[in-house]
Design an enzyme around this catalytic site. Structure first.
Site, short mmCIF file in Angstrom:
data_model
loop_
_atom_site.label_atom_id
_atom_site.label_comp_id
_atom_site.label_asym_id
_atom_site.label_seq_id
_atom_site.Cartn_x
_atom_site.Cartn_y
_atom_site.Cartn_z
N CYS A 276 0.80 -1.23 0.00
CA CYS A 276 0.00 0.00 0.00
C CYS A 276 0.83 1.28 0.00
O CYS A 276 0.82 2.02 -0.98
CB CYS A 276 -0.93 -0.01 1.22
SG CYS A 276 -2.14 -1.32 1.15
N1 LIG Z 1 -2.64 -5.94 1.92
C1 LIG Z 1 -3.09 -4.86 2.53
O1 LIG Z 1 -2.70 -4.58 3.66
C2 LIG Z 1 -4.11 -3.94 1.89
C3 LIG Z 1 -4.76 -2.99 2.69
C4 LIG Z 1 -5.70 -2.16 2.13
C5 LIG Z 1 -5.95 -2.24 0.76
N2 LIG Z 1 -5.29 -3.15 -0.03
C6 LIG Z 1 -5.63 -3.18 -1.44
O2 LIG Z 1 -6.46 -4.31 -1.67
C7 LIG Z 1 -6.20 -4.87 -2.97
C8 LIG Z 1 -5.82 -6.34 -2.82
O3 LIG Z 1 -4.63 -6.44 -2.04
P1 LIG Z 1 -4.18 -7.76 -1.33
O4 LIG Z 1 -3.08 -7.39 -0.40
O5 LIG Z 1 -5.35 -8.51 -0.80
O6 LIG Z 1 -3.58 -8.58 -2.58
P2 LIG Z 1 -3.18 -10.13 -2.63
O7 LIG Z 1 -2.14 -10.25 -3.68
O8 LIG Z 1 -2.91 -10.64 -1.25
O9 LIG Z 1 -4.52 -10.84 -3.12
C9 LIG Z 1 -5.06 -10.62 -4.38
C10 LIG Z 1 -5.66 -11.93 -4.87
O10 LIG Z 1 -6.31 -11.67 -6.13
C11 LIG Z 1 -6.12 -12.80 -6.96
N3 LIG Z 1 -6.37 -12.38 -8.33
C12 LIG Z 1 -5.60 -11.64 -9.14
N4 LIG Z 1 -6.20 -11.45 -10.31
C13 LIG Z 1 -7.40 -12.06 -10.24
C14 LIG Z 1 -8.50 -12.19 -11.13
N5 LIG Z 1 -8.49 -11.63 -12.34
N6 LIG Z 1 -9.57 -12.91 -10.73
C15 LIG Z 1 -9.59 -13.48 -9.51
N7 LIG Z 1 -8.59 -13.38 -8.62
C16 LIG Z 1 -7.51 -12.66 -8.98
C17 LIG Z 1 -4.72 -13.23 -6.65
O11 LIG Z 1 -4.48 -14.58 -7.04
C18 LIG Z 1 -4.66 -13.04 -5.13
O12 LIG Z 1 -5.05 -14.19 -4.43
C19 LIG Z 1 -5.10 -3.99 -3.57
O13 LIG Z 1 -5.69 -3.00 -4.34
C20 LIG Z 1 -4.45 -3.37 -2.35
O14 LIG Z 1 -3.85 -2.13 -2.66
C21 LIG Z 1 -4.39 -4.02 0.52
#
Ligand SMILES: NC(=O)c1ccc[n+]([C@@H]2O[C@H](COP(=O)([O-])OP(=O)(O)OC[C@H]3O[C@@H](n4cnc5c(N)ncnc54)[C@H](O)[C@@H]3O)[C@@H](O)[C@H]2O)c1
Length: 437
Positions: A276
Site C-alpha cells: 500500500c
Molecule cells: N494488503 C493490505 O494490507 C491492503 C490494505 C488495504 C488495501 N489493499 C488493497 O487491496 C487490494 C488487494 O490487495 P491484497 O493485499 O489482498 O492482494 P493479494 O495479492 O494478497 O490478493 C489478491 C488476490 O487476487 C487474486 N487475483 C488476481 N487477479 C485475479 C482475477 N483476475 N480474478 C480473480 N482473482 C484474482 C490473486 O491470485 C490473489 O489471491 C489492492 O488494491 C491493495 O492495494 C491491501
C-alpha cells in the site's frame, strides 16, 4: 422494473438470502469473505489461484489474520466455498472485487488485474446485482473504467445493477483493528448503489461511513495512505538530520508523543514496504498529473523514503569501519526481512533493497526471519537461519531490518556482534556494538 430490482436486492441483503462473491482471496479478500460468512451470507470466493481456492475448501487459512478455526467453521457450515470458475459470478447477488493494484515499472497504475476481474463480472452481469470495487486505485476508476465495461451490454448502473467503491483499510498483523471494527467507507455511483452497498457492509462490519460518490471514496483511501507516506518521509528526514546533530531521534519521538494533541508519532526505518504505502500515492500523483497538477509532497516523500536502504548500508559501513573492515568481503546478516513486524508479507520489503545493495558492494548476506523460510535473491535462494545459529557463526555485522517480537534481542546484544538497528528494537540497551539508524 428498476424499483423492484433495488427493492428485491435490499430485501435479499436484509434477509441474508443474498449470495455474496469475493474476487481475489488475498490479504484483503479472505478476511472479508470470512466476515460476510459470519454475518450470515452464503459466500463464494473467486480466485485465479487454485492453490488458494483448494486451501479454503479444505478449511486451511494461509492469511495470518484469518484464524483457521473461523475459516474451517464457515466452510463446514456451508457458508463459505471457493472456486476458480468465474462463470459462477452470474449466480451472485453482490460481488466484491479485491484484486491487486500494483505499479508498472514506470510507476504508472497497473489496472490489468482489475480489468480482468471486471471483464469476468461483465460476462455474466445481470439486473439486480451489486458490484463493489475494493482495490485501492485512483479517483475516477469506478466511473471511468469499471462502469463502462459493466454497461456495455445495455444495463444501466444505479438503475439495472448497482455499483460502488469501498476502500479496504485492513492493517495486516493488527490485533486491535480488524476487518470487522475498522469503519468502512462506501461511495456509490448513485443513491441506490450507496444504499445497497451500505446495507451489505452494515450487516458485516461495525460502522459504515457513506460518502457522496465513488470518487470521494477512492480519494479517501489515497489521502490516508499519502498521509502515512509523507509523514514517514518527514520522520525519516528528521532521523537523518538527528544523526548529523548527534541527537537520538527515537528519544525525541518518544518525548514528542507525550503531547496529547496535534502530534502523531511516525517512526523512521529502512524504507517503505507492503502493497500500500509505497504504491498508492503514485496512483494519486499519476491521476493528478492528467490534470496538470504536480504532487510535490508525494514525490519528495518517495525520494526520501526510497533513499533509506542506502542510508542503512551507509550505517553498515560505519559499523564495519569501527572494526577496520570493509563491506566488500564482510559477512552481513539481516534480522527480519518481511516488510513489517510479525507478518510474512515480503511485498516491496526494504530488506530486499538492503540485501541487494550489500551484495553489490561485495558483502556475503544471510538472514533470519521465522515468517519467511526462503528468499529469492538474484539467482540464489537463501534459507532463513535460526538467529542463535547465526550469532554463533559471528558475522561481521547484523542489521535489524524488521523487529519481529520473537527474536532474542538480549542474546543479540550479549553476543557483542556489531548490529545496525533500523527499528529501535534495542531500545533501552546500550553497547558499543549497537549502531542506531
Ligand atoms: N494488503 C493490505 O494490507 C491492503 C490494505 C488495504 C488495501 N489493499 C488493497 O487491496 C487490494 C488487494 O490487495 P491484497 O493485499 O489482498 O492482494 P493479494 O495479492 O494478497 O490478493 C489478491 C488476490 O487476487 C487474486 N487475483 C488476481 N487477479 C485475479 C482475477 N483476475 N480474478 C480473480 N482473482 C484474482 C490473486 O491470485 C490473489 O489471491 C489492492 O488494491 C491493495 O492495494 C491491501
Amino acid at each position: 422494473m428498476p424499483e423492484t430490482t433495488i427493492a428485491t436486492l435490499l430485501e435479499r441483503l436484509r434477509s441474508r438470502q443474498a449470495r455474496v462473491g469475493v474476487i481475489g482471496l488475498g490479504y484483503v479478500g479472505l478476511p472479508l469473505a470470512v466476515e460476510f460468512a459470519r454475518a450470515g451470507f452464503h459466500v463464494t470466493g473467486f480466485d485465479v489461484d487454485a492453490a488458494k481456492t483448494n486451501a479454503i475448501n479444505a478449511g486451511k487459512s494461509y492469511i495470518p489474520d484469518v484464524p483457521e478455526s473461523d475459516l474451517s467453521a464457515a466452510v463446514a457450515a456451508g457458508s463459505l466455498r471457493a472456486t476458480t470458475d468465474m462463470h459462477a459470478l452470474g449466480e451472485m447477488d453482490a460481488i466484491d472485487i479485491c484484486v491487486p493494484t500494483p505499479l508498472r515499472k514506470t510507476r504508472d497504475p497497473d489496472l490489468s488485474y482489475v480489468v480482468l476481474a471486471v471483464e469476468a463480472v461483465a460476462a455474466t452481469v445481470k439486473p439486480g446485482q451489486l458490484i463493489i470495487l475494493e482495490s485501492t486505485t485512483y479517483p475516477g476508476t469506478t466511473e471511468e473504467v469499471v462502469r463502462p465495461m459493466l454497461e456495455e451490454k445495455g444495463l444501466e448502473a444505479d438503475v439495472d445493477f448497482f455499483l460502488a467503491f469501498s476502500p479496504e483499510r485492513v492493517d495486516p498483523g493488527n490485533q486491535r483493528f480488524t476487518t470487522k471494527n475498522i469503519p468502512k467507507i462506501v461511495g456509490g455511483v448513485g443513491p441506490a448503489s450507496s444504499e445497497a452497498a451500505s446495507l451489505l457492509y452494515g450487516a458485516s462490519v461495525d460502522t459504515v461511513v457513506k460518502v457522496s460518490s465513488t470518487r470521494v471514496a477512492e480519494m479517501v483511501k489515497l489521502l490516508e495512505n499519502t498521509f502515512r507516506a509523507v509523514n514517514i518521509g518527514l520522520v525519516n528526514e528528521i532521523a537523518l538530520m538527528c544523526h548529523r546533530m548527534d541527537i537520538d531521534v527515537w528519544e525525541v519521538i518518544d518525548a514528542a508523543k507525550t503531547k496529547p494533541f496535534g502530534f502523531m508519532p511516525f517512526y523512521p526505518g529502512p524504507g517503505l514496504g507492503g502493497h500500500c504505502i509505497p504504491i498508492d500515492p503514485y496512483y494519486l500523483s499519476w491521476k493528478a498529473r492528467q490534470t496538470g497538477f504536480e504532487c510535490r509532497f508525494i514525490e519528495l516523500a518517495g525520494h526520501i523514503n526510497g533513499s533509506m536502504p542506502h542510508y542503512v548500508v551507509e550505517r553498515v559501513g560505519d559499523a564495519l569501519n569501527a572494526a577496520r573492515k570493509s563491506i566488500n568481503g564482510s559477512r552481513v546478516h539481516l534480522i527480519g526481512v518481511a516488510y513489517k513486524r510479525d507478518v510474512n508479507d515480503m511485498r516491496e520489503s526494504p530488506a530486499l533493497d538492503v540485501l541487494e545493495l550489500l551484495s553489490k558492494r561485495g558483502a556475503t548476506a544471510s538472514y533470519s526471519d521465522p515468517f519467511v523460510p526462503t528468499l529469492e535473491h538474484g539467482d540464489q535462494t537463501l534459507q532463513s537461519i535460526d538467529l542463535a545459529t547465526a550469532l554463533a557463526s559471528k558475522p561481521d555485522c547484523m542489521v535489524i531490518c524488521t523487529d519481529h517480537s520473537e527474536f532474542d534481542y538480549d542474546a543479540l546484544v550479549e553476543s557483542g556482534v556489531f548490529v545496525v538497528d533500523t527499528r529501535n528494537a534495542l531500545k533501552g540497551r546500550t553497547a558499543d556494538s549497537i549502531f542506531r539508524l
